[in-house]
Every structure is written in structure tokens, then in C-alpha cells.
Design an enzyme around this catalytic site. Structure first.
Site, PDB file in Angstrom:
ATOM      1  N   GLN A  66      53.773  50.726  57.012  1.00  0.00           N
ATOM      2  CA  GLN A  66      52.456  50.724  57.684  1.00  0.00           C
ATOM      3  C   GLN A  66      51.469  49.843  56.918  1.00  0.00           C
ATOM      4  O   GLN A  66      50.686  49.109  57.512  1.00  0.00           O
ATOM      5  CB  GLN A  66      51.914  52.150  57.818  1.00  0.00           C
ATOM      6  CG  GLN A  66      50.503  52.158  58.407  1.00  0.00           C
ATOM      7  CD  GLN A  66      50.104  53.468  59.037  1.00  0.00           C
ATOM      8  OE1 GLN A  66      50.919  54.152  59.642  1.00  0.00           O
ATOM      9  NE2 GLN A  66      48.843  53.830  58.920  1.00  0.00           N
ATOM     10  N   GLU A  67      51.503  49.925  55.580  1.00  0.00           N
ATOM     11  CA  GLU A  67      50.609  49.095  54.766  1.00  0.00           C
ATOM     12  C   GLU A  67      50.866  47.614  55.059  1.00  0.00           C
ATOM     13  O   GLU A  67      49.944  46.830  55.270  1.00  0.00           O
ATOM     14  CB  GLU A  67      50.863  49.393  53.284  1.00  0.00           C
ATOM     15  CG  GLU A  67      50.196  48.406  52.350  1.00  0.00           C
ATOM     16  CD  GLU A  67      50.257  48.815  50.872  1.00  0.00           C
ATOM     17  OE1 GLU A  67      50.693  49.944  50.586  1.00  0.00           O
ATOM     18  OE2 GLU A  67      49.857  47.999  50.029  1.00  0.00           O
TER      19      GLU A  67
ATOM     20  N   GLN B  93      40.591  21.715  57.231  1.00  0.00           N
ATOM     21  CA  GLN B  93      40.713  20.249  57.160  1.00  0.00           C
ATOM     22  C   GLN B  93      40.063  19.597  58.378  1.00  0.00           C
ATOM     23  O   GLN B  93      39.388  18.574  58.263  1.00  0.00           O
ATOM     24  CB  GLN B  93      42.204  19.875  57.075  1.00  0.00           C
ATOM     25  CG  GLN B  93      42.480  18.391  56.931  1.00  0.00           C
ATOM     26  CD  GLN B  93      42.099  17.843  55.554  1.00  0.00           C
ATOM     27  OE1 GLN B  93      41.872  18.611  54.624  1.00  0.00           O
ATOM     28  NE2 GLN B  93      42.000  16.537  55.439  1.00  0.00           N
TER      29      GLN B  93
ATOM     30  N   GLY C  46      49.816  44.021  48.474  1.00  0.00           N
ATOM     31  CA  GLY C  46      50.734  44.753  49.372  1.00  0.00           C
ATOM     32  C   GLY C  46      52.179  44.317  49.174  1.00  0.00           C
ATOM     33  O   GLY C  46      53.035  44.586  50.012  1.00  0.00           O
TER      34      GLY C  46
ATOM     35  N   THR D 190      48.952  49.101  40.834  1.00  0.00           N
ATOM     36  CA  THR D 190      49.082  47.972  39.912  1.00  0.00           C
ATOM     37  C   THR D 190      48.408  48.273  38.574  1.00  0.00           C
ATOM     38  O   THR D 190      47.342  48.895  38.540  1.00  0.00           O
ATOM     39  CB  THR D 190      48.444  46.721  40.546  1.00  0.00           C
ATOM     40  OG1 THR D 190      49.005  46.549  41.850  1.00  0.00           O
ATOM     41  CG2 THR D 190      48.684  45.485  39.718  1.00  0.00           C
TER      42      THR D 190
END
Ligand SMILES: Cc1cc2nc3c(=O)[nH]c(=O)nc-3n(C[C@H](O)[C@H](O)[C@H](O)COP(=O)(O)OP(=O)(O)OC[C@H]3O[C@@H](n4cnc5c(N)ncnc54)[C@H](O)[C@@H]3O)c2cc1C
Length: 383
Positions: A245-246, A340, A367, A129
Site C-alpha cells: 500500500q505504501e 526543459q 519507500g 531509516t
């Protein structure tokens, strides 16, 4: 439901992981949440105990067993104790980064890096990224231009898990900036290379024990021998190959996080009373928890099936995308509902459900976002 995927070795491994986490991580986790990082010694301790690189061949110091069930057990035991933030870096190192080293390294690269990755003396990160792009990876602008025996790398990455601790960053670069997917390559950037700077350890709403950082590259001279794979331009294919896999690793963690949240909430609603009765005895509480327990069993069955598929090399990109988006959205929804039921105490960080709530929020984003997962699945339907 009885889970059918384990053998005796996995149960033994689970017991040993659990003992290590209780002794080495649990007593320090609050301190690391405040520090915003886990010390490097956590990785070397995990390495010493055989919890890093279980699938790395013994010749490089690893466990020599290619079986994702060990990775799954490691992730489950961390999440069972509410240590998703503390453990994220190790899960990324093992489940997400290690396959790149195992699949694409030359023999020379394996000898250089695998022993350190297994011992925990080398910590890995994955840099895809950038400040300007995330989902649209092919638009990335970090460049690596060949100059003699080196590449000259310029650009920046952001939101990088293990960003401060990492010694080896699998960095997505454009070796041919005129191309989109076909111009991408993966290059290993190493701690200490001149021009490779780390930015801030970013302040996040959750995952506080995890160092998530910006990385900056200014005219970094990277030896051409740090390219992953034989050819420039293979980077996108390499990323796509490893993404199932990630994504499954994230789904495994999400399901384990819900199991922990359900357990804490069941304990809480049995003890806390209102209007003269345990809050668990209200029909609403029973229905909420019955729904979560049901969805949990269904999610677990699907994820376990995917793990077997990954081991058999039959897990498809679409199946992994299904597991990732559904389980992470389930985690977000279920942890919110569990909070909650804790009332005001659910908002207090001394209760694990509060941390689980803020820690959960990123799982539908990293991911690959839920929307991108649905794009992948939608395309496979011919749409
Ligand atoms: C805690 C954390 C850790 C991270 N760790 C890492 C890491 O280790 N390495 C790394 O490389 N990255 C990492 N990331 C980055 C993460 O993978 C990206 O944030 C993610 O891929 C989304 O990219 P983006 O933030 O640029 O969002 P954008 O791509 O800008 O998306 C913004 C919104 O638009 C939507 N959108 C985008 N494209 C489409 C489309 N085609 N159709 C429909 N909707 C669309 C997205 O789903 C999202 O809702 C991490 C992020 C976080 C929060």
C-alpha cells in the site's frame, strides 16, 4: 482514456477534496514552503472534512469505508495543484501509517489512538531509516529492551516525514538485538516521552513544506502496551505486509504529478513563441509531449489496476514494487523533460514546473529505492 475505476461517490469526494484544497491549502502553500512545515491545523481541518482515516471504522470516528480509491483521489487532487510537498504528510498519515493502527492495534490501543488520528489531533509518522542504515533494514540498531512493564528505547532515526509534527511514531526497533529480521518489532513512541528528542528539520532540495527530521531516543521508557501486535519479533513481517500500500501510494502520486506537469507544459508551449511560432509547434516539442502523454496513459492503467488489486487483497509485493519504481522513475524523467520545454522560466520557482522538478527527486529513493524494487521483482523471477 476514460478511467473505469470510479463510481459516483468517488466523483463527489473528488469535488469536495478539490474545494477544500483550493480554499484551505492553495492560498497558504508558498508560506509553508518557506516555513519548512505545514501547521498542525491543516491536519485538523482535513480531519474535520472527513479526509483522514476514510477506512477507519465509524466506531472510532472514521469514514468506515475500506476503499483505497478515496486515498487515491485525495493524493491526485493535491498533486493536480502542485501541492505534493504540502500534502505528503497527510498522504503518509493516511496511506502509510493508518494501516498499522488498523491492522495491529489491540482494542485498547484503537480506542486510545484512532479517534485522534481521524480528527487530525494526533499526527503519525513511520520511523524505519537510521543514520547508518536505510535499505538494509534488518541491520538497524535502535533497541527496545524489556524492563518490567516498559521497554527502554535507545537509538536514532533520520529522514522521518512528519518528524517535527508527529505525535505518534511507529518506530522500528530491535527487541532482540542478536537477531536480524526476527529481532524486529514495532513500538509506538509518543510525543512528550522523556528522552524522545527531535533533531533538526532537515534542509532538503525539494519537498520544502514537508517537515523531515531526525529523532533521538535516550533511555525512553515506553509502556509495553505500546507494542504493535501480540508478539515481539513480528516487526519485519508487519512492515512487509504494509509495504504494497505504501508503494502504491507513491506510484499514484507520481502519475498524478506527471499529469499536472503535462498540463502546465501544454499550456506553456501553446503560449510561448520562438522564431515566430509557438514552441509547441516544433516537432521536438510535439514528440516529447506525445511520448509523455502515451506513457502517462499506460502508467495510469497499470496503477488503476493495482488499486483494484489492493482493494481485492490480490496486489502482490512484486506488482506494487513494479508500480513504485516505474512510476517514480517516469515522474523524474517526465518532469525533467517538461521543465526543459519551459526554457529558463522552468528554472524559476514562480513556475510550478520548477517546484515539481525538485519535489520529484526523492520519489525514486523513499519507500524503498528503485534498485531495491528491482531486487524484489528479480527475486520473484527466481533469480
Ligand atoms: C524526503 C524523504 C523522506 C523520507 N521519509 C521517510 C520516513 O518517513 N520514514 C523512514 O523510515 N524513512 C524515510 N526516508 C528514508 C528513505 O526510505 C531511505 O532514504 C531509503 O530507504 C534509502 O535508504 P538510504 O538513504 O539509507 O540509502 P542506502 O540504503 O544507503 O542506499 C544508497 C544507494 O545504494 C543502493 N543500494 C542499497 N542496497 C542495494 C542493493 N542490495 N542492491 C543495489 N543497490 C543497493 C540504493 O538503491 C541507493 O542507490 C525518507 C527519505 C527522503 C529522502
Amino acid at each position: 482514456m476514460q478511467r473505469e475505476i470510479f463510481e459516483e461517490e468517488h466523483d463527489q469526494f473528488r469535488a469536495s477534496v478539490g474545494r477544500w484544497i483550493d480554499k484551505e491549502l492553495v492560498p497558504h502553500s508558498a508560506e509553508w514552503e518557506t516555513d519548512g512545515i505545514v501547521p498542525r491545523e491543516v491536519f485538523t481541518s482535513a480531519g474535520k472534512n472527513g479526509f483522514l482515516g476514510m477506512d477507519v471504522p465509524e466506531a472510532y470516528g472514521g469514514g468506515g469505508v475500506s476503499d483505497f480509491r478515496y486515498n487515491l483521489v485525495f493524493g491526485e487532487e493535491l498533486h493536480a495543484r502542485g501541492l505534493g510537498g504540502v500534502g505528503l504528510g497527510m498522504l503518509l498519515h493516511n496511506d502509510i501509517c493508518m494501516p498499522y493502527f488498523l491492522t495491529y492495534c489491540t482494542e485498547e490501543q484503537k480506542q486510545r489512538w484512532l479517534p485522534g488520528l481521524v480528527s487530525g489531533e494526533l499526527i503519525a509518522a513511520l520511523g524505519m531509516t537510521e543514520p547508518g542504515i536505510g535499505s538494509d533494514l534488518a541491520s538497524m540498531t535502535t533497541t527496545a529492551i524489556r524492563d518490567g512493564d516498559n521497554y527502554v528505547v535507545n537509538g536514532a532515526k533520520t529522514f522521518i516525514t512528519n518528524g517535527i509534527n508527529a505525535d505518534l511514531v511507529i518506530t522500528a526497533v530491535k527487541t532482540d538485538p542478536s537477531q536480524r529480521h526476527k529481532g524486529m518489532s514495532l513500538l509506538i513512541l509518543e510525543r512528550g516521552m522523556e528522552g524522545f528528542e527531535r533533531g533538526r528539520n532537515l534542509e532538503k532540495i525539494g519537498q520544502h513544506a514537508q517537515d523531515t527530521a531526525e529523532l533521538f531516543f535516550t533511555d525512553v521508557q515506553v509502556p509495553a502496551s505500546n507494542l504493535l501486535g501480540p508478539n515481539e519479533g513480528d516487526g519485519f513481517i508487519q512492515l512487509v505486509h504494509n509495504l504494497p500500500q505504501e508503494r502504491l501510494s507513491i506510484a499514484v502520486a507520481s502519475v498524478a504529478a506527471v499529469r499536472a506537469a503535462l498540463g502546465w507544459t501544454l499550456d506553456y508551449v501553446k503560449e510561448r513563441t520562438a522564431f515566430g511560432q509557438p514552441i509547441g509547434s516544433f516537432q521536438n516539442s510535439r514528440f516529447v509531449l506525445a511520448e509523455i502523454a502515451t506513457e502517462l496513459e499506460i502508467a495510469q492503467s497499470f496503477v488503476d489496476r493495482c488499486v483494484i488489486g489492493l482493494n481485492d487483497h490480490t496486489l502482490t509485493a512484486e506488482e506494487a514494487a513494479m508500480a513504485k519504481w516505474w512510476c517514480s522513475e517516469f515522474q523524474k524523467r517526465a518532469v525533467d523533460r517538461c521543465l526543459q520545454l519551459h526554457g529558463g522560466y522552468g528554472y524559476m520557482l514562480e513556475y510550478p514546473i520548477a517546484r515539481a522538478y525538485v519535489d520529484a527527486r526523492f520519489t525514486t529513493i523513499y519507500g524503498g529505492t528503485t534498485e531495491i524494487m528491482k531486487e524484489i521483482i528479480g527475486r520473484s523471477l527466481g533469480l
